[in-house]
Design an enzyme around this catalytic site. Sequence first.
Site, mmCIF file in Angstrom:
data_model
loop_
_atom_site.group_PDB
_atom_site.id
_atom_site.type_symbol
_atom_site.label_atom_id
_atom_site.label_comp_id
_atom_site.label_asym_id
_atom_site.label_seq_id
_atom_site.Cartn_x
_atom_site.Cartn_y
_atom_site.Cartn_z
ATOM 1 N N LEU A 161 0.745 -1.434 -0.025
ATOM 2 C CA LEU A 161 -0.153 -0.083 0.103
ATOM 3 C C LEU A 161 0.707 1.074 -0.039
ATOM 4 C CD1 LEU A 161 -2.281 -0.851 2.696
ATOM 5 C CD2 LEU A 161 -3.143 -0.763 0.253
ATOM 6 N N GLY A 162 2.071 1.059 0.411
ATOM 7 C CA GLY A 162 3.191 2.167 0.794
ATOM 8 C C GLY A 162 4.338 2.124 1.090
ATOM 9 N N GLY A 164 7.580 3.390 3.412
ATOM 10 C CA GLY A 164 8.064 4.884 4.254
ATOM 11 C C GLY A 164 9.945 4.323 3.989
ATOM 12 N N GLY A 167 9.902 1.448 6.249
ATOM 13 C CA GLY A 167 9.458 -0.048 6.470
ATOM 14 C C GLY A 167 8.105 0.629 5.212
ATOM 15 N N ILE A 169 4.191 -0.675 3.988
ATOM 16 C CA ILE A 169 2.718 -0.995 4.932
ATOM 17 C C ILE A 169 2.319 -2.484 3.894
ATOM 18 C CG2 ILE A 169 0.247 -0.665 4.804
ATOM 19 C CD1 ILE A 169 1.794 0.938 6.751
ATOM 20 N N LYS A 184 1.651 -3.010 8.826
ATOM 21 C CA LYS A 184 2.943 -2.057 8.811
ATOM 22 C C LYS A 184 4.174 -2.866 9.244
ATOM 23 C CE LYS A 184 4.736 2.534 9.839
ATOM 24 N NZ LYS A 184 4.975 3.219 9.947
ATOM 25 N N ASN A 280 5.737 14.518 11.766
ATOM 26 C CA ASN A 280 6.165 14.179 10.442
ATOM 27 C C ASN A 280 4.423 14.443 10.123
ATOM 28 O OD1 ASN A 280 7.451 13.103 7.857
ATOM 29 N ND2 ASN A 280 6.409 10.465 8.782
HETATM 30 N N1 LIG Z 1 -3.563 1.595 7.327
HETATM 31 C C1 LIG Z 1 -3.012 2.272 5.750
HETATM 32 N N2 LIG Z 1 -3.997 1.415 5.108
HETATM 33 C C2 LIG Z 1 -3.963 1.706 3.694
HETATM 34 N N3 LIG Z 1 -2.710 2.544 3.086
HETATM 35 C C3 LIG Z 1 -1.917 3.227 4.027
HETATM 36 C C4 LIG Z 1 -2.107 2.785 5.726
HETATM 37 N N4 LIG Z 1 -1.353 3.172 5.700
HETATM 38 C C5 LIG Z 1 -0.457 3.706 5.763
HETATM 39 N N5 LIG Z 1 -1.231 3.922 4.344
HETATM 40 C C6 LIG Z 1 -0.114 4.288 2.872
HETATM 41 O O1 LIG Z 1 1.659 3.794 3.016
HETATM 42 C C7 LIG Z 1 1.724 5.068 3.184
HETATM 43 C C8 LIG Z 1 3.254 5.074 3.815
HETATM 44 O O2 LIG Z 1 2.952 4.699 5.474
HETATM 45 P P1 LIG Z 1 3.367 5.173 6.213
HETATM 46 O O3 LIG Z 1 3.738 6.608 6.379
HETATM 47 O O4 LIG Z 1 2.481 5.001 7.731
HETATM 48 O O5 LIG Z 1 5.067 4.359 6.770
HETATM 49 P P2 LIG Z 1 6.174 5.189 7.231
HETATM 50 O O6 LIG Z 1 7.809 3.956 7.037
HETATM 51 O O7 LIG Z 1 6.627 5.704 8.389
HETATM 52 O O8 LIG Z 1 6.764 6.727 5.974
HETATM 53 P P3 LIG Z 1 7.284 7.849 6.595
HETATM 54 O O9 LIG Z 1 8.466 7.877 5.708
HETATM 55 O O10 LIG Z 1 6.413 8.866 6.136
HETATM 56 O O11 LIG Z 1 7.997 7.768 8.199
HETATM 57 C C9 LIG Z 1 1.351 5.969 3.338
HETATM 58 O O12 LIG Z 1 1.340 7.054 2.467
HETATM 59 C C10 LIG Z 1 -0.176 5.768 3.267
HETATM 60 O O13 LIG Z 1 -0.374 5.585 1.373
#
Ligand SMILES: Nc1ncnc2c1ncn2[C@@H]1O[C@H](COP(=O)(O)OP(=O)(O)OP(=O)(O)O)[C@@H](O)[C@H]1O
Length: 502
Positions: A161-162, A164, A167, A169, A184, A280
């Site tokens: 889904l994404g 970052g 990590g 998702i 996650k 963030n």
């Molecule tokens: N519960 C969810 N359902 C659907 N998509 C999600 C969900 N959580 C996160 N995402 C998607 O995944 C992407 C990355 O998630 P997240 O920001 O939690 O990761 P991160 O590794 O902490 O990123 P960052 O680099 O911002 O710290 C989000 O921008 C969103 O598009």
Amino acid sequence: METLGRVWNRLSIRRPTIATPEPVEEEDDMTPEKTREVFQMFNGTPTRRKSESAHHHRAILNQMENHQPRNSTQSPKRQPRISESSMDIPGSSLRRNSTETHVFANRAHLHSDINVPACSSEDDRISTIRRNSLFVKRGSVTMEPIKKVDLEEVYTVNKQLGTGRFGYIKLAEHKQSKHRIAIKFFPRPQTKQTDFVREYNYSFFLSPHQNIIDTYEGMFQSSDDTAYFFVQEFCPRASLREAVEATNQAGIGEANTKKVFAAVLSAIEFMHDENLVHRNLKAENILIFDANDYSKVKVTDFGLTRKVDTTVKYLEYVNNYHAAELCDTVVNEKLVVNKSTDIWALGIIFFYCMKGKFPWQKASIMCKPYWEWEQWLKRKNPALPKKFNPFSEKALKLFKKSLTPRFKDRWSAKDMRKCLAKEKLLKSVKKPDEDYYVMIDTSTKSRPSAASTSNGENQEGAAGGAPATGERKQKSTLQQWISTTLTAMAEISEQVVSARDD
Ligand SMILES: Nc1ncnc2c1ncn2[C@@H]1O[C@H](COP(=O)(O)OP(=O)(O)OP(=O)(O)O)[C@@H](O)[C@H]1O
């Protein structure tokens, strides 16, 4: 908004302290002391003995069964969240930090009742007691184990889904309940256990808020040791970033921006009242659950969340949302966490929602668009950067009080919420041609339909009929000139007023 603190006071429950100083970011791996520190983020003395708590829960269950119909005068804000997703998931395998799951955890046969909204202020009170009893309970937990899970046994893991910096998702289906959830993942060994545990704890601790993503109970590690993970509710639509990008730089409009901000500011006010800073905030971390009306919006990603006044090391990474003081910092410089960082990011998100693009790449004087804004802000240049022209005076005030390098001058989330709820954000745009027709044209068939006033009458009588085309053009140009002059005068007077205020 009633904060947890106030609820704790009202219920005379001793509040778990969140005052343990946190270590500076980027520490080595977990030592037993550090593990304790992370768990002490929520530490407090449980005020209920186990037997009292069991009795208390029984009382709640009794009251739940006898609940009255919802009082229609009750503020919708205080309505406990209705769970859509927790009800079908067996408590033992996926328990979320919602108020509903815990009280029903021992009553599997009643799981179908979980979706029943609480119906009175009494129920609302019960709901908060449940939530607080959870925190009190958590305060007494010393170390929740990270359980090893064979992912393939429990979930069907689907698309990504994404991603970052820390990590990724993935969408998954919980095999037993057939529920879609988001997992996650934090790859090992890159992720320190402290960071994982901290993010899980903040996510879980904050998830009772209706505008914060739900995190289910439990910290896990894949059986092949490649990643830590925890489980969250799945957002089936998009992030705010995708929603804005879909508008092709037109922005999502004033009404939708207000809806998004009502939700986001409610979440951030809640966090700030708990002395936590998100750190963030960006459009990617705001999830939109419905395609059309922005009625369900939630904040996610608590990986950088820290308590106010924590000392952190600045990382080598700048984004559009970073405040001026962050952009001026060198790598590894120590910073003290402050709520005003979130306020700046909210100012940027507000601009982004309204205009469909960012005001600048980096809040540094080396970046011309930012430099122009700062020059105007400091009154070194009287000309407001053009991109801010469509905004009303009140919206400009919001920018001045969020995108100011003087972080002590920034508004609180509450100030922002009030301004966005009450004020008009865009200048009303006059259409000179239409006004012109309304004023002079009464009978001609070539008149545009907008020429009539709302009650269907024309402003002036049939005095002269339609003027010649040349005369029309002249009057139209004159009207445009008047309109531009009035706008310029309004801007100048706004600057004079703010100069006087300061
Ligand atoms: N519960 C969810 N359902 C659907 N998509 C999600 C969900 N959580 C996160 N995402 C998607 O995944 C992407 C990355 O998630 P997240 O920001 O939690 O990761 P991160 O590794 O902490 O990123 P960052 O680099 O911002 O710290 C989000 O921008 C969103 O598009």
